[in-house]
Design a protein around this motif. Structure first.
Motif, short mmCIF file in Angstrom:
data_model
loop_
_atom_site.label_atom_id
_atom_site.label_comp_id
_atom_site.label_asym_id
_atom_site.label_seq_id
_atom_site.Cartn_x
_atom_site.Cartn_y
_atom_site.Cartn_z
N HIS A 1 14.59 25.01 38.70
CA HIS A 1 15.73 24.87 39.61
C HIS A 1 15.71 23.52 40.31
N GLY A 2 16.79 22.76 40.12
CA GLY A 2 16.94 21.49 40.81
C GLY A 2 17.97 21.51 41.91
N GLY A 3 18.58 22.68 42.15
CA GLY A 3 19.62 22.77 43.15
C GLY A 3 20.72 21.76 42.88
N GLU A 4 21.32 21.23 43.94
CA GLU A 4 22.29 20.15 43.79
C GLU A 4 21.63 18.79 43.98
N SER A 5 20.31 18.79 44.15
CA SER A 5 19.59 17.55 44.39
C SER A 5 19.27 16.79 43.11
N PHE A 6 19.10 17.50 42.00
CA PHE A 6 18.66 16.87 40.76
C PHE A 6 19.58 17.24 39.61
N ALA A 7 20.28 16.26 39.10
CA ALA A 7 21.16 16.48 37.96
C ALA A 7 20.70 15.69 36.74
N ALA A 8 19.52 15.06 36.83
CA ALA A 8 19.01 14.25 35.73
C ALA A 8 17.49 14.25 35.77
N ILE B 1 11.50 10.86 37.90
CA ILE B 1 10.08 10.60 38.14
C ILE B 1 9.67 11.32 39.42
N ILE B 2 8.52 12.00 39.35
CA ILE B 2 8.09 12.85 40.45
C ILE B 2 7.39 12.03 41.53
N SER B 3 7.88 12.16 42.74
CA SER B 3 7.27 11.59 43.93
C SER B 3 6.95 12.74 44.88
N GLN B 4 6.35 12.41 46.02
CA GLN B 4 6.08 13.47 46.99
C GLN B 4 7.38 14.08 47.49
N ALA B 5 8.42 13.26 47.65
CA ALA B 5 9.72 13.78 48.09
C ALA B 5 10.31 14.74 47.07
N VAL B 6 10.14 14.43 45.78
CA VAL B 6 10.63 15.33 44.73
C VAL B 6 9.86 16.64 44.77
N LYS B 7 8.55 16.55 44.93
CA LYS B 7 7.74 17.78 45.02
C LYS B 7 8.14 18.62 46.23
N ASP B 8 8.40 17.96 47.34
CA ASP B 8 8.81 18.70 48.53
C ASP B 8 10.12 19.44 48.28
N LYS B 9 11.05 18.81 47.57
CA LYS B 9 12.33 19.45 47.28
C LYS B 9 12.15 20.62 46.33
N ILE B 10 11.26 20.46 45.34
CA ILE B 10 10.98 21.57 44.41
C ILE B 10 10.41 22.76 45.18
#
Length: 398
Positions: free
Chosen positions: A97-104, A107-116
């Motif tokens: 699940h990427g919600g509406e935050s990720f449509a593509a 590259i994983i950062s801490q911010a991406v992990k936090d959103k996941i």
């Protein structure tokens, strides 16, 4: 570029190692029945056209234990394909699940992990496993770029009439409550394979991904027009432990009349329902054994499972205004001949004519299980989410 792909499911880890841009894996494997009795690893190494296969049964209580065992096999002195984890350039992760935050692909950062992590509640059986896979991979493959490929991305082409719910507009505009769809990597891959096989880029397809989690997608011209999973991965088809579509009134009844709290209801619908709730088993192979033993619960479960799929075939044929092919894929879709038979029988009105003899045959590639006279092809196409993930990672990083 050495790209190691990790695909963590609700009770499994599929993986492949590619030396891109080659589509041929160096090794691949499957960890299955994680957290269940009889957990096992099947690990394959490919060298000069020869396959070396290793099978082991292990006690694997969780996904971390499974991925640690996979990492050990990758660098095993006898059958390993790398000397050191530093040889891995990128690790591609399937994230549900990427919600509406990720449509593509990202590259994983801490911010991406936090959103996941924030999205755990929307995919409680998968996003936590996906996140854990990222955390473990970061420790094991410290030099590699970690990349997320989101299941929801393929379904971003759905029109608003397909992804919106008839609820107050603010719940969409402010909270992002809408249908996102899942298994997008698998649906995209098999749709592309089917269109190439049919030599028809604009093919109208219904892709049917049947595994422990299951979903269907209406595809035209390589784009998702509608899909059975929605805001979370619990809607649509009956699944291993998920209920699929139910009347929302049942949730209110469980809370108001039976005294269950929302957490209990979520656990019931996500982890104790579906085929598990109907038969006591979540694995289709166990249910097949029960069916062959004369279990009335298994018979009913098979009937319900197939009936729900047939209803979606009718709905999506209407959405597409025609149909070129049904596409069965994933563990159950590729291997369970009885489910395919029960789904495809008595669909002649839609131009779908099923061949029982072809259905019983097996092959590694694409195969037809329709009669020669059938207007609609019925295809069994092995999915390869890992290859699709590797391709997307390579395109992002090259």
């Amino acid at each position: 570029m050495n790209i190691f792909v990790v695909n963590s499911g609700s009770s499994s880890i599929k993986y492949q190692l590619f030396k891109m841009p080659s589509d041929q894996p160096i090794c691949s494997g499957l960890v299955e029945r994680i957290g269940l009795q009889g957990a096992a690893i099947t690990h394959k190494v490919y060298r000069q056209g020869e396959e070396t296969r290793l099978e082991r049964q292990l006690d694997l209580p969780d996904h971390e234990a499974g991925l640690q065992e996979v990492a050990r096999l990758l660098s095993d002195p006898e059958i390993g394909v790398i000397r050191d984890p530093a040889e891995i350039d990128a690790v591609g992760h399937r994230v549900v699940h990427g919600g509406e935050s990720f449509a593509a692909t990202t590259i994983i950062s801490q911010a991406v992990k936090d959103k996941i992590r924030e999205l755990f509640a929307l995919a409680p059986l998968h996003n936590p496993s996906n996140y854990l896979g990222i955390e473990v991979a970061e420790r094991i493959f410290g030099r590699a770029k970690q990349v997320a490929v989101f299941d929801t991305a393929f379904h971003q082409s759905m029109p608003e009439q397909a992804y919106r719910y008839a609820i107050p507009n603010a719940l969409y505009t402010e909270q992002g409550i809408r249908a996102y769809g899942f298994h997008g990597t698998s649906h995209k891959y098999v749709a592309e394979q089917a269109a190439a096989y049919l030599q028809k880029p604009e093919a109208k397809l219904i892709t049917i991904h049947l595994g422990n989690g299951s979903s269907m997608t209406a595809v035209e011209g390589g784009k998702s027009l509608d899909t059975s999973m929605g805001f979370g991965p619990n809607s649509g088809l009956i699944m291993g432990t998920r209920s699929g579509d139910i009347d929302p009134s049942i949730i209110f009844h469980l809370i108001n009349q039976l005294g269950q709290d929302p957490k209990e209801v979520s656990g019931l619908l996500n982890k104790k329902s579906g085929m598990q709730g109907l038969t006591g088993y979540s694995d289709m192979r166990d249910i097949t054994n029960a069916l062959e033993g004369g279990s009335p619960e298994a018979e009913l479960a098979y009937s319900l499972y197939a009936y729900r799929i047939k209803k979606y075939i009718g709905a999506y044929t209407a959405v597409l205004n025609g149909l070129d092919a049904l596409v069965f894929t994933a563990g159950v879709g590729e291997n369970d001949a009885l489910i395919r038979q029960r789904v495809c029988r008595q669909l002649e009105y839609l131009g779908i004519e099923f061949d029982e003899e072809k259905n019983q045959q097996r092959s590694k590639g694409i195969r037809e299980i329709n009669t020669p006279a059938s207007r609609v092809k019925i295809l069994v196409i092995p999915t390869n989410e890992e290859l699709e993930i590797a391709r997307q990672c390579f395109a992002l990083l090259e």
